[in-house]
Design an enzyme around this catalytic site. Structure first.
Site, PDB file in Angstrom:
ATOM      1  N   HIS A   1      34.490  35.252  35.199  1.00 51.59           N
ATOM      2  CA  HIS A   1      34.779  35.852  36.509  1.00 51.59           C
ATOM      3  C   HIS A   1      36.293  36.071  36.576  1.00 51.59           C
ATOM      4  O   HIS A   1      37.062  35.342  35.944  1.00 51.59           O
ATOM      5  CB  HIS A   1      34.333  34.847  37.574  1.00 51.59           C
ATOM      6  CG  HIS A   1      34.449  35.313  38.985  1.00 51.59           C
ATOM      7  ND1 HIS A   1      35.631  35.264  39.690  1.00 51.59           N
ATOM      8  CD2 HIS A   1      33.532  35.820  39.844  1.00 51.59           C
ATOM      9  CE1 HIS A   1      35.432  35.713  40.916  1.00 51.59           C
ATOM     10  NE2 HIS A   1      34.168  36.062  41.039  1.00 51.59           N
TER      11      HIS A   1
ATOM     12  N   ASP B   1      34.744  26.304  34.787  1.00 53.25           N
ATOM     13  CA  ASP B   1      34.513  26.952  36.078  1.00 53.25           C
ATOM     14  C   ASP B   1      33.042  26.738  36.430  1.00 53.25           C
ATOM     15  O   ASP B   1      32.161  27.374  35.857  1.00 53.25           O
ATOM     16  CB  ASP B   1      34.859  28.441  35.950  1.00 53.25           C
ATOM     17  CG  ASP B   1      34.382  29.266  37.141  1.00 53.25           C
ATOM     18  OD1 ASP B   1      33.710  28.709  38.035  1.00 53.25           O
ATOM     19  OD2 ASP B   1      34.663  30.475  37.159  1.00 53.25           O
TER      20      ASP B   1
ATOM     21  N   GLN C   1      29.044  28.768  39.449  1.00 49.72           N
ATOM     22  CA  GLN C   1      27.626  29.153  39.434  1.00 49.72           C
ATOM     23  C   GLN C   1      26.737  28.052  38.878  1.00 49.72           C
ATOM     24  O   GLN C   1      25.518  28.202  38.857  1.00 49.72           O
ATOM     25  CB  GLN C   1      27.429  30.439  38.604  1.00 49.72           C
ATOM     26  CG  GLN C   1      28.139  31.647  39.169  1.00 49.72           C
ATOM     27  CD  GLN C   1      27.556  32.126  40.497  1.00 49.72           C
ATOM     28  OE1 GLN C   1      26.410  31.817  40.843  1.00 49.72           O
ATOM     29  NE2 GLN C   1      28.332  32.881  41.252  1.00 49.72           N
TER      30      GLN C   1
ATOM     31  N   LYS D   1      28.845  27.909  47.592  1.00 50.56           N
ATOM     32  CA  LYS D   1      27.750  28.301  46.687  1.00 50.56           C
ATOM     33  C   LYS D   1      26.732  27.174  46.523  1.00 50.56           C
ATOM     34  O   LYS D   1      25.725  27.328  45.859  1.00 50.56           O
ATOM     35  CB  LYS D   1      28.314  28.707  45.328  1.00 50.56           C
ATOM     36  CG  LYS D   1      29.211  29.952  45.413  1.00 50.56           C
ATOM     37  CD  LYS D   1      29.416  30.581  44.063  1.00 50.56           C
ATOM     38  CE  LYS D   1      30.643  31.438  43.973  1.00 50.56           C
ATOM     39  NZ  LYS D   1      30.483  32.776  44.548  1.00 50.56           N
TER      40      LYS D   1
ATOM     41  N   CYS E   1      32.943  41.036  40.063  1.00 53.44           N
ATOM     42  CA  CYS E   1      34.242  40.421  39.736  1.00 53.44           C
ATOM     43  C   CYS E   1      34.248  39.914  38.296  1.00 53.44           C
ATOM     44  O   CYS E   1      34.804  38.844  38.005  1.00 53.44           O
ATOM     45  CB  CYS E   1      34.598  39.286  40.696  1.00 53.44           C
ATOM     46  SG  CYS E   1      34.694  39.822  42.400  1.00 53.44           S
TER      47      CYS E   1
END
Ligand code: 7TS
Length: 437
Positions: free
Chosen positions: A153, A230, A233, A256, A394
């Site tokens: 991302h 990261d 997600q 999220k 993104c």
């Protein structure tokens, strides 16, 4: 109903946990998972869009919030609203207790050894900027390498680019195959003597690929290279254990994981965080200030300048309590059922191509429909009450890798149903009809 299938609302750790939701007809998808009961906890799901029942399939962008999270924030503002770590009065003590309790909840959620290793931030974007600024910049020299992957991302690209521009470091990129899986051999080849840090998404937001982060971390550590993961997600779908991963930094965003916007956390190993200069200056992050010099507060306060998002942290703790009560493994099983059903239903549609077919994949489908722009697909689905995202997500470099300007993405969460997957497939048939005319 066994305790196992009870909606987690009532067991929320939030001080203001609401009453259990009314029993709803059960429609289990994964064994013991009562999705209708779960849905009853989410007020925003019970509305129509353009005259159709809402099918919210844009969970990769943000998730809807359960009543327990909303109530926790309302309770904070109605009863406990005060600044933290400074007041001597009752409200400030309660607010501080709630805020510190939220940090402990995040610590448990990530499996972090200590609350000193949990820094509250706005979200993943701020977390990565913090690491790029305070960890990477002071260490990077001309020709040093930052190793990223083609799946990242923009939040895990641009902060590194800014650090590289200032220091003369360069970005190296691990490519992926046509399924959207990282080429591990290439990763090993690119991990070189000049690599100073690896940044990798645990789960790709554009394709759903679950990356082999444990193996990547092991290989990086063999060369003495730290790794930032990261987890934007991953956090909603995968149980995270930063000690088992042995990652050096891990970031996730509350919004999220069914929590509020504007709050997230950065985990960092204490030895690394200790050695890093502050990211921002101000109140809360100092020990002593004179006009000549200042000294810093202990971890994690050193990285939390200014009044924090106390209400957000309280809401995040309620969100974590919610998903933990439901069980991340059961959530993952439910979402896997949705992913398999969506993959099968979409595979049947003429002219539709799924982009991202990794063997290990989280619950989203990115796709293109021959002859129809992804934005038109998104708009026609919206008119049928189906919320998806269309665009580059993104993640422009991934789109470029697949030679596409954009895809349409349906991303599933813990409250989605097989009926919604069917609605998506029916909606896409309608899109084809519109464009066949
Ligand atoms: N990293 C990944 C993998 C993401 O998916 C996102 C947001 C971010 C970082 C940034 O998170 P933030 O909370 O700091 O904004 N991804 C998306 C998406 O897929 N659609 O909208 C936002």
């Amino acid at each position: 109903m066994s305790p196992d299938t009870t909606s987690p609302t009532a067991s929320s750790a939030a001080s203001s946990a609401s009453a259990p939701s009314a029993p709803a007809p059960s429609a289990p998808v994964a064994a013991g998972y009562d999705v209708e009961r779960v849905r009853a906890d989410f007020p925003a799901l019970h509305q129509s869009a353009h005259g159709h029942p809402l099918a919210y399939l844009d969970n990769g962008a943000t998730t809807q919030k359960p009543r327990a999270v909303i109530d926790a924030e309302v309770h904070f503002y109605e009863h406990d609203c005060a600044n933290v770590h400074r007041g001597v009065h009752a409200l400030s003590e309660r607010a501080t207790r709630a805020f510190d309790g939220a940090r402990a909840a995040v610590q448990r959620f990530l499996g972090a050894p200590s609350p000193r290793e949990v820094v509250f931030v706005r979200g993943v974007t701020e977390a990565i900027n913090l690491v790029a600024h305070s960890y990477a910049r002071p260490r990077l020299r001309e020709g040093d390498e930052i190793l990223l992957t083609q799946l990242e991302h923009h939040a895990n690209i641009v902060p590194w680019q800014l650090a590289a521009r200032e220091t003369g470091a360069v970005l190296k990129v691990v490519p992926c195959n046509d399924r959207g899986e990282l080429l591990f051999e290439e990763y090993l080849r690119l991990l070189g003597p000049r690599t100073r840090i690896v940044g990798v998404g645990h789960v790709s937001n554009a394709l759903g690929t679950v990356n082999p982060v444990r193996a990547m971390i092991e290989a990086a550590h063999a060369q003495g290279v730290p790794v930032l993961v990261d987890g934007a997600q991953a956090a909603p779908h995968v149980r995270i254990d930063v000690q088992a991963l042995d990652c050096d930094f891990y970031a996730f965003s509350g919004h999220k994981v069914y929590g509020p916007t504007g709050i997230g956390a950065l985990y960092g190993k204490e030895t690394l965080l200790d050695a890093m200069p502050p990211y921002q200056g101000g109140g809360e992050m100092i020990r002593r200030v004179t006009f000549q010099e200042s000294t810093w507060a202990a971890l994690p306060m050193k990285f939390e300048a200014g009044t924090p998002n106390v209400a957000g942290a309280v809401g995040l703790a309620a969100a974590i309590a919610y998903v933990e009560a439901l069980g991340l493994e059961r959530i993952a099983a439910h979402e896997h059922t949705l992913l398999e059903a969506a993959t099968a239903a979409l595979a049947d549609l003429p002219g539709l191509r799924i982009v991202g077919t990794a063997r290990d994949k989280a619950s989203l489908v990115s796709f293109v429909l021959e002859g129809v722009h992804p934005h038109d697909v998104g708009t026609i689905l919206d008119r049928q009450g189906i919320a998806v995202r269309a665009g580059h997500h993104c993640a422009m470099p991934v789109m470029e890798r697949f030679g596409l300007p954009a895809t349409t993405r349906a991303s599933f969460g813990l409250y989605n149903t097989l009926a919604e997957v069917e609605a998506l497939a029916a909606g896409l048939r309608k899109v084809r009809e519109v464009f066949a005319r």
